[in-house]
Design a protein around this motif. Structure first.
Motif, PDB file in Angstrom:
ATOM      1  N   TYR A 116       0.846  -1.103   0.141  1.00 19.74           N
ATOM      2  CA  TYR A 116      -0.042  -0.036   0.097  1.00 19.74           C
ATOM      3  C   TYR A 116       0.771   1.317  -0.081  1.00 19.74           C
ATOM      4  N   ALA A 117       2.026   1.409   0.771  1.00 16.38           N
ATOM      5  CA  ALA A 117       2.887   2.530   0.853  1.00 16.38           C
ATOM      6  C   ALA A 117       4.153   2.096   0.934  1.00 16.38           C
ATOM      7  N   GLY A 118       5.269   2.710   0.427  1.00 13.61           N
ATOM      8  CA  GLY A 118       6.553   2.299   0.528  1.00 13.61           C
ATOM      9  C   GLY A 118       7.569   3.458   0.651  1.00 13.61           C
ATOM     10  N   VAL A 119       8.565   3.260   1.350  1.00 15.27           N
ATOM     11  CA  VAL A 119       9.612   4.475   1.628  1.00 15.27           C
ATOM     12  C   VAL A 119      11.056   3.634   1.494  1.00 15.27           C
ATOM     13  N   ILE A 120      11.845   4.123   0.372  1.00  7.52           N
ATOM     14  CA  ILE A 120      13.063   3.685   0.123  1.00  7.52           C
ATOM     15  C   ILE A 120      13.953   4.800   0.235  1.00  7.52           C
ATOM     16  N   TYR A 121      14.953   4.469   1.329  1.00  7.55           N
ATOM     17  CA  TYR A 121      16.144   5.573   1.642  1.00  7.55           C
ATOM     18  C   TYR A 121      17.353   5.090   1.418  1.00  7.55           C
ATOM     19  N   ASN A 122      18.187   6.128   0.554  1.00  9.30           N
ATOM     20  CA  ASN A 122      19.692   5.846   0.677  1.00  9.30           C
ATOM     21  C   ASN A 122      20.382   6.915   1.121  1.00  9.30           C
ATOM     22  N   PRO A 123      20.758   6.761   2.534  1.00 13.01           N
ATOM     23  CA  PRO A 123      21.285   7.731   3.718  1.00 13.01           C
ATOM     24  C   PRO A 123      22.477   8.406   3.063  1.00 13.01           C
ATOM     25  N   VAL A 124      23.184   7.705   2.072  1.00 16.33           N
ATOM     26  CA  VAL A 124      24.621   8.350   1.824  1.00 16.33           C
ATOM     27  C   VAL A 124      24.261   9.314   0.615  1.00 16.33           C
ATOM     28  N   THR A 125      23.367   9.040  -0.163  1.00 17.52           N
ATOM     29  CA  THR A 125      23.052  10.132  -1.211  1.00 17.52           C
ATOM     30  C   THR A 125      21.904  11.028  -0.885  1.00 17.52           C
ATOM     31  N   GLY A 212      14.089 -15.528  -5.645  1.00 17.33           N
ATOM     32  CA  GLY A 212      14.630 -15.879  -4.426  1.00 17.33           C
ATOM     33  C   GLY A 212      14.694 -14.626  -3.553  1.00 17.33           C
ATOM     34  N   LEU A 213      13.597 -13.719  -3.722  1.00 14.02           N
ATOM     35  CA  LEU A 213      13.632 -12.504  -2.696  1.00 14.02           C
ATOM     36  C   LEU A 213      12.828 -12.874  -1.659  1.00 14.02           C
ATOM     37  N   HIS A 214      12.814 -12.005  -0.708  1.00 13.59           N
ATOM     38  CA  HIS A 214      11.983 -12.054   0.375  1.00 13.59           C
ATOM     39  C   HIS A 214      10.649 -10.657   0.436  1.00 13.59           C
ATOM     40  N   ALA A 215      10.044 -10.988   0.996  1.00 13.55           N
ATOM     41  CA  ALA A 215       8.784  -9.802   1.005  1.00 13.55           C
ATOM     42  C   ALA A 215       9.413  -8.409   1.407  1.00 13.55           C
ATOM     43  N   TRP A 216      10.552  -8.235   2.288  1.00  4.37           N
ATOM     44  CA  TRP A 216      10.712  -7.201   2.705  1.00  4.37           C
ATOM     45  C   TRP A 216      11.636  -6.408   1.601  1.00  4.37           C
ATOM     46  N   ASP A 217      12.247  -7.351   0.646  1.00  2.00           N
ATOM     47  CA  ASP A 217      13.166  -6.670  -0.426  1.00  2.00           C
ATOM     48  C   ASP A 217      12.243  -6.098  -1.298  1.00  2.00           C
ATOM     49  N   MET A 218      10.802  -6.229  -1.499  1.00  2.00           N
ATOM     50  CA  MET A 218      10.045  -5.891  -2.542  1.00  2.00           C
ATOM     51  C   MET A 218       8.862  -5.050  -2.033  1.00  2.00           C
ATOM     52  N   ALA A 219       8.453  -5.016  -0.969  1.00  2.00           N
ATOM     53  CA  ALA A 219       7.205  -4.563  -0.533  1.00  2.00           C
ATOM     54  C   ALA A 219       6.898  -3.287  -0.819  1.00  2.00           C
ATOM     55  N   ALA A 220       8.053  -2.434  -0.442  1.00  2.00           N
ATOM     56  CA  ALA A 220       7.987  -0.919  -0.669  1.00  2.00           C
ATOM     57  C   ALA A 220       8.171  -0.699  -2.161  1.00  2.00           C
ATOM     58  N   GLY A 221       9.017  -1.264  -2.861  1.00  2.00           N
ATOM     59  CA  GLY A 221       9.474  -1.134  -4.445  1.00  2.00           C
ATOM     60  C   GLY A 221       8.212  -1.505  -5.288  1.00  2.00           C
ATOM     61  N   ILE A 222       7.359  -2.432  -4.882  1.00  2.00           N
ATOM     62  CA  ILE A 222       6.452  -2.781  -5.712  1.00  2.00           C
ATOM     63  C   ILE A 222       5.292  -1.471  -5.856  1.00  2.00           C
ATOM     64  N   VAL A 223       5.085  -0.909  -4.708  1.00  2.00           N
ATOM     65  CA  VAL A 223       4.060   0.102  -4.956  1.00  2.00           C
ATOM     66  C   VAL A 223       4.699   1.377  -5.312  1.00  2.00           C
ATOM     67  N   MET A 224       5.920   1.549  -5.165  1.00  2.00           N
ATOM     68  CA  MET A 224       6.662   2.684  -5.968  1.00  2.00           C
ATOM     69  C   MET A 224       6.688   2.441  -7.484  1.00  2.00           C
TER      70      MET A 224
END
Length: 263
Positions: A116-125, A212-224
């Protein structure tokens, strides 16, 4: 003008930023540890766990009834059974470990079994990607659209390598790489599935696939990807990504082509 974020997304981005502060410090430490004999591996797993603790604490404070699906710990049952946080506190551990600044914090909210919602954050950039169903996808306030490239020869794709895979997986993987490389502008392996998906949403990649991924690898990205106008299925062309761990995410133009190439 920056797009206003919903209360839900404010909670998610604030949690990511809080976990990121320490992670950036830890990343600096890792770069110093590269030269030591002991090696930074233990240090990274501690960084991973600390980030997860921060995320859980912050999200629980804001939404006390939501449950969690976590990478580092067992799941946490929530009173609110329709909302579950799906979290990867450090996606791209190997990059982090080697001092490569390409890793992310990924927070997905799955509502009634749908991302439903996702946040993906690269802290270095300091690139904060966020999306919410029906509200669009954004990078630091700028609206995202998937790429409009319509010739596969101009398209750039991303994937993930099966690193401790069975040999038949490796064979199939190499065939797929071969098929896509032979017709496209190239295939990249960047080492963070969450960022790969964010990059598809941001039109940097035209498509991404992995199994071979897990739900936490994909959940945020799918909605993105969906909110940026792209398509997401599993390798069979169905919508069972979270169940079977395979994903094909691409632009609306490239999804059918990529799916066919991978077959």
């Amino acid at each position: 003008m920056a797009h206003p974020r919903s209360a839900l997304l404010n909670v998610m981005t604030a949690a990511a930023q809080k976990a990121a502060r320490r992670m950036v410090r830890d990343f600096g430490e890792v770069e110093n540890l590269q030269v030591s004999k002991k090696g930074p591996a233990d240090f990274v797993s501690v960084a991973d766990k600390k980030a997860e603790e921060t995320l859980v604490k912050e999200l629980q404070k804001a939404r006390p009834d939501y449950g969690f699906i976590l990478e580092e710990n067992d799941s946490i049952e929530g009173k609110d059974t329709s909302n579950t946080w799906v979290i990867d506190p450090l996606d791209g551990t190997t990059n982090f470990l080697h001092g490569i600044p390409h890793f992310s914090i990924s927070i997905g909210l799955v509502r009634d079994s749908e991302p439903y919602a996702g946040v993906i954050y690269n802290p270095v950039t300091d690139e904060m990607f966020w999306a919410e169903k029906g509200q669009g996808a954004f990078l630091n306030g700028r609206r995202l659209r998937v790429s409009a490239r319509s010739h596969v020869s101009e398209c750039l794709f991303a994937t993930g390598l099966p690193f401790k895979g069975v040999d038949k997986d490796r064979e199939r993987f190499l065939q797929r790489i071969g098929a896509v490389t032979s017709v496209s502008a190239g295939v990249r392996r960047f080492g963070s599935a969450a960022l790969d998906l964010a990059y598809v949403a941001a039109a940097r990649f035209d498509g991404f696939w992995e199994s071979g991924l897990h739900a936490w690898d994909m959940a945020a990205g799918i909605v993105m990807v969906r909110e940026a106008g792209g398509f997401v299925t599993d390798l069979d062309g169905k919508r069972k990504m979270l169940e079977n761990g395979s994903i094909v995410a691409a632009t609306d133009k490239m999804h059918p082509t990529l799916l066919k190439l991978l077959k």
